[in-house]
Design an enzyme around this catalytic site. Sequence first.
Site, short mmCIF file in Angstrom:
data_model
loop_
_atom_site.label_atom_id
_atom_site.label_comp_id
_atom_site.label_asym_id
_atom_site.label_seq_id
_atom_site.Cartn_x
_atom_site.Cartn_y
_atom_site.Cartn_z
N ASP A 110 0.31 -7.72 1.12
CA ASP A 110 0.61 -6.31 1.36
C ASP A 110 2.12 -6.09 1.44
OD1 ASP A 110 0.09 -3.61 1.64
OD2 ASP A 110 -0.04 -3.71 3.83
N GLY B 247 -4.58 -28.11 0.63
CA GLY B 247 -5.68 -28.86 0.02
C GLY B 247 -6.67 -29.34 1.06
N HIS C 45 0.82 -1.22 0.00
CA HIS C 45 0.00 0.00 0.00
C HIS C 45 0.85 1.27 0.00
CE1 HIS C 45 0.36 -0.44 4.51
NE2 HIS C 45 0.49 0.88 4.41
N GLY D 66 3.13 6.58 8.06
CA GLY D 66 4.51 6.82 7.65
C GLY D 66 5.43 5.71 8.11
N ASN D 67 5.02 4.98 9.17
CA ASN D 67 5.78 3.82 9.64
C ASN D 67 5.58 2.60 8.74
OD1 ASN D 67 5.55 4.95 12.87
ND2 ASN D 67 7.43 3.96 12.19
N SER D 68 4.54 2.63 7.91
CA SER D 68 4.25 1.47 7.07
C SER D 68 5.47 1.08 6.25
CB SER D 68 3.08 1.77 6.13
OG SER D 68 1.88 1.92 6.84
#
Length: 502
Positions: A167, A299, A137, A241-243
């Site tokens: 992500d 499965g 993101h 901003g830490n992402s």
Amino acid sequence: MNRQNILLVASASVATALAMLAAPALGQLTQQAGQAQPTPAISGPAPELVQQQDARVVPDSQASMQQSFAPVVRRTAPAVVNVYSSVTVRRSNCPYANDPIFSRMCGNAPTQSQKVDNSLGSGVIVGADGVIVTNNHVVEGGQEFRVVLNDRREFPAELVMKDERTDLAVLRIDTNGQNLPMLDFADTKNIAIGDLVLAIGNPFGVGQTVTSGIVSALARTDVGVSDYASFIQTDASINPGNSGGALVDMQGRLIGVNSIIFSKGGGSNGIGFAIPSEMVKRVVDAAVHGGTLVRPWLGAKGDVVDSAKSAALGLDRPRGVLISQIYDGGPADKAGLQEGDVVLTVDGREVFDDRGMKFIAATKAEGETATLSIIRNKQPRTISIRMSAPPGTSKAELVQITTRNPFSGAQVAELSPALADALGLDPFQAKDGMLIYSVPGRTIARNVGFQAGDIVREINGVTIRTKKDFETAVKKAEAVPSSEWRLAIERNGQRIETSLRG
């Protein structure tokens, strides 16, 4: 007792209480370098718990109470970077530019203006040659990417891979042969709740920031922000901003990539989540070695074991995953797993729901083996499963419907477990049939009411499982002018039957 003595006693009591509260949190700092990390106790088939020697100790002197995180920060901070993503947005100066008739009112004057939108996140150097991992993101929608190192050097970056379902995204910068500081991956199987951690990133764009906390919880699968969720929860402050930044242990190893927070106001409330390094490593390895990410599967599908099921199964407490479906010919089927088995652990780690099993399977490479501890007929067993990819192709082989019929104008694709998994569908519910992949506007299919994601199950009483079934049924119906089309489709798990005239 006079007032002065009362104050002294109260002060001493408060100091003692604070020291007792601080001791468990700071105890881990007294570990000797190179000392083996303890493995968290797991719940196996037997109810008895195995006691393991724990190297974590409480401070035993004033000097140990005054230790600092600074040595860890000095080793790790240079490997955390800022990631800038930009996209050029073209906007029309004429409010009627998209109208086929009134757009003439704009005349011949220029009607386009450009604006560059920027977004900021963090990233972690995991390859000395310039390989950087961040969140998907952070780079989503970006056209150009720029990386700023801890020493303020800037580099243009190339997007090597992005994976929306985990992500995660991988960037690469050209270092002209220079080696960069990097972080090694920690073995997240050895992480325990209560371990000290540091979160490093660039919150709100103020500059690189370090916050401390502990591992608050493990294997959080119910956060619901990605398909392969088994997050590490921490109370170390994580803000916008830490992402993409680093969550590191006291040995300076990467245990996770900070991803999301739970917050009503947008700031940190002490509930942050990081993607475990074992999943990060899988995505990075795939990006570096060819750019194709193959996600193995078991499965098998299972349900949460609640109190009622636990009592019926004779378990000592609610735990494990009750197997409800087995895919014929899949890895679990070949290994002998059966419906009604209760899976307690996968590779020694407790699982509590289907998403937990799915996550551990996805961290494996194709051909590797997963060891399951199970309960069958109230008896403990161990099963080894050789991991393989879901059958079929993960890329849709699209068929454009050009003949005149209710599907005219739509794009369809034959479903398989691999394609269903790639599209975020349940591989057990969408293992076959014809998928309506797209329905453009102003087509017969759109006017009829078909939607992207619909699954064609029957045409005039003929069950549709493959592309051949679909083509045969369509040709047969088209051979009779103005014939009736009796259709059965599946939409969001619901069966819809309708009848149309050709």
